[in-house]
Design a protein around this motif. Structure first.
Motif, mmCIF file in Angstrom:
data_model
loop_
_atom_site.group_PDB
_atom_site.id
_atom_site.type_symbol
_atom_site.label_atom_id
_atom_site.label_comp_id
_atom_site.label_asym_id
_atom_site.label_seq_id
_atom_site.Cartn_x
_atom_site.Cartn_y
_atom_site.Cartn_z
ATOM 1 N N GLN A 48 3.917 5.034 12.479
ATOM 2 C CA GLN A 48 3.746 3.581 12.524
ATOM 3 C C GLN A 48 2.760 3.129 11.455
ATOM 4 O O GLN A 48 2.038 3.925 10.863
ATOM 5 N N GLY A 49 2.725 1.829 11.244
ATOM 6 C CA GLY A 49 1.761 1.267 10.323
ATOM 7 C C GLY A 49 0.411 1.091 10.984
ATOM 8 O O GLY A 49 0.295 1.150 12.214
ATOM 9 N N PRO A 50 -0.631 0.903 10.190
ATOM 10 C CA PRO A 50 -1.954 0.662 10.770
ATOM 11 C C PRO A 50 -1.962 -0.604 11.619
ATOM 12 O O PRO A 50 -1.442 -1.638 11.209
ATOM 13 N N TYR A 71 0.849 -1.183 0.000
ATOM 14 C CA TYR A 71 0.000 0.000 0.000
ATOM 15 C C TYR A 71 0.893 1.245 0.000
ATOM 16 O O TYR A 71 2.008 1.234 0.523
ATOM 17 N N PHE A 130 -9.472 1.979 2.119
ATOM 18 C CA PHE A 130 -9.443 2.770 3.341
ATOM 19 C C PHE A 130 -10.230 4.066 3.201
ATOM 20 O O PHE A 130 -10.256 4.687 2.130
ATOM 21 N N GLY A 131 -10.837 4.484 4.308
ATOM 22 C CA GLY A 131 -11.447 5.794 4.379
ATOM 23 C C GLY A 131 -10.393 6.834 4.718
ATOM 24 O O GLY A 131 -9.229 6.504 4.941
ATOM 25 N N TYR A 191 -8.701 0.371 12.202
ATOM 26 C CA TYR A 191 -7.280 0.404 12.501
ATOM 27 C C TYR A 191 -6.958 1.647 13.324
ATOM 28 O O TYR A 191 -7.580 2.696 13.173
ATOM 29 N N GLY A 245 3.458 -3.663 8.212
ATOM 30 C CA GLY A 245 4.732 -3.161 8.692
ATOM 31 C C GLY A 245 4.597 -1.688 9.043
ATOM 32 O O GLY A 245 3.532 -1.092 8.836
ATOM 33 N N ASP A 246 5.686 -1.098 9.558
ATOM 34 C CA ASP A 246 5.641 0.314 9.938
ATOM 35 C C ASP A 246 5.986 1.256 8.785
ATOM 36 O O ASP A 246 6.015 2.467 8.966
ATOM 37 N N GLN A 280 -8.094 -4.082 0.536
ATOM 38 C CA GLN A 280 -8.744 -3.232 1.528
ATOM 39 C C GLN A 280 -8.811 -1.805 0.995
ATOM 40 O O GLN A 280 -7.822 -1.272 0.499
ATOM 41 N N LEU A 295 -8.488 4.644 11.281
ATOM 42 C CA LEU A 295 -8.825 4.339 9.894
ATOM 43 C C LEU A 295 -9.860 3.230 9.843
ATOM 44 O O LEU A 295 -9.754 2.231 10.550
ATOM 45 N N PHE A 333 3.798 0.781 2.640
ATOM 46 C CA PHE A 333 3.562 -0.260 3.649
ATOM 47 C C PHE A 333 3.406 -1.615 2.980
ATOM 48 O O PHE A 333 2.772 -1.723 1.930
ATOM 49 N N GLN A 342 -3.709 4.126 13.738
ATOM 50 C CA GLN A 342 -2.405 4.448 13.179
ATOM 51 C C GLN A 342 -1.773 5.581 13.974
ATOM 52 O O GLN A 342 -2.174 6.737 13.852
#
Lengths: 111, 116
Positions: free
Chosen positions: B41-43, A35, B107-108, B35, A102-103, B105, B91, A88, B37
């Motif tokens: 960092q990642g979700p 993503y 996402f909004g 999620y 992942g981050d 997926q 999210l 990501f 976030q």
């Protein structure tokens, strides 16, 4: 539990240079998704890899899934300012019943 | 095709207050995700619904967070009481839900929560 690590955390490049981000999972994955999140935006799906050793291309972007299905990479050739954002990976471990993000790697491109 | 809608877009509250977020998924999507976030960092998945049933809420802090998806469409996520560490973007995402781990997926735009 499953861990998904991405390196590097940040990458600054000059426009026209190449860029690569790596994703490593602590467990074997059934598939991996990539993503892109632009600054201030939300994650947008780029691609999914399912098969061991799979390579997919989208214009200047090349995605690879490792032979052991525990790692993946995203390579951008000749970066442009429009490539700026955070990339990501999200790895799905169906045995664990989970998909983990992942981050991310944040890419900045200097014109 | 309309995307995932979320509201509000921004919310500022004081610690110990409560807050609720709303999500309307893409029409026809059976699976809905919330999620968290945190900046840099990642979700992190909080809860996943398949229609109106919970598939995974293992990372939801159930002492303060709750979520529901009535009638298998819209969903709300509530935090009560909020803590400073809850400051994040929340999210919502949805997917067709036919093959959960291979679905794309969507996402909004997210709700940015600041807890003071």
């Amino acid at each position: 539990g499953q861990q998904v690590m991405q390196i590097p955390q940040y990458q600054h490049v000059q426009e026209g240079e190449d860029f690569t981000t790596y994703c490593n999972s602590s467990t074997t994955l059934s598939n991996i998704q990539w993503y892109k999140q632009r600054p201030g935006g939300h994650p947008v799906f780029l691609i999914q890899l399912v098969k061991s050793g799979e390579v997919k291309k989208q214009k200047r972007l090349t995605f690879q899934f490792g032979e052991a299905k525990k790692n993946s990479s995203l390579h951008i050739t000749a970066t442009q300012t429009t490539d700026v954002g955070t990339y990501f990976c999200a790895g799905a471990d169906t045995n664990a019943g989970k998909s983990t993000f992942g981050d991310g790697t944040t890419l900045t491109v200097k014109p | 095709e309309a995307g995932v809608a979320q509201s509000p877009r921004y919310k500022i509250i004081e610690k110990r207050q409560s807050v609720a977020f709303w999500c309307n998924p893409i029409s026809g999507h059976a699976t809905l995700y919330w999620y968290q976030q945190i900046l840099g960092q990642g979700p992190k998945l909080l809860i996943q619904f398949q229609n109106n049933g919970v598939v995974d809420d293992s990372q939801l802090p159930k002492d303060r967070f709750s979520a529901e998806r009535l009638k298998g469409v819209d969903s709300t996520l509530k935090i009560q009481p909020a803590k400073l560490e809850d400051s994040a973007v929340y999210l919502c995402a949805s997917s067709l839900g036919q093959r959960v781990f291979t679905d794309t997926q969507y996402f909004g735009p997210g709700t940015r929560l600041t807890v003071l």
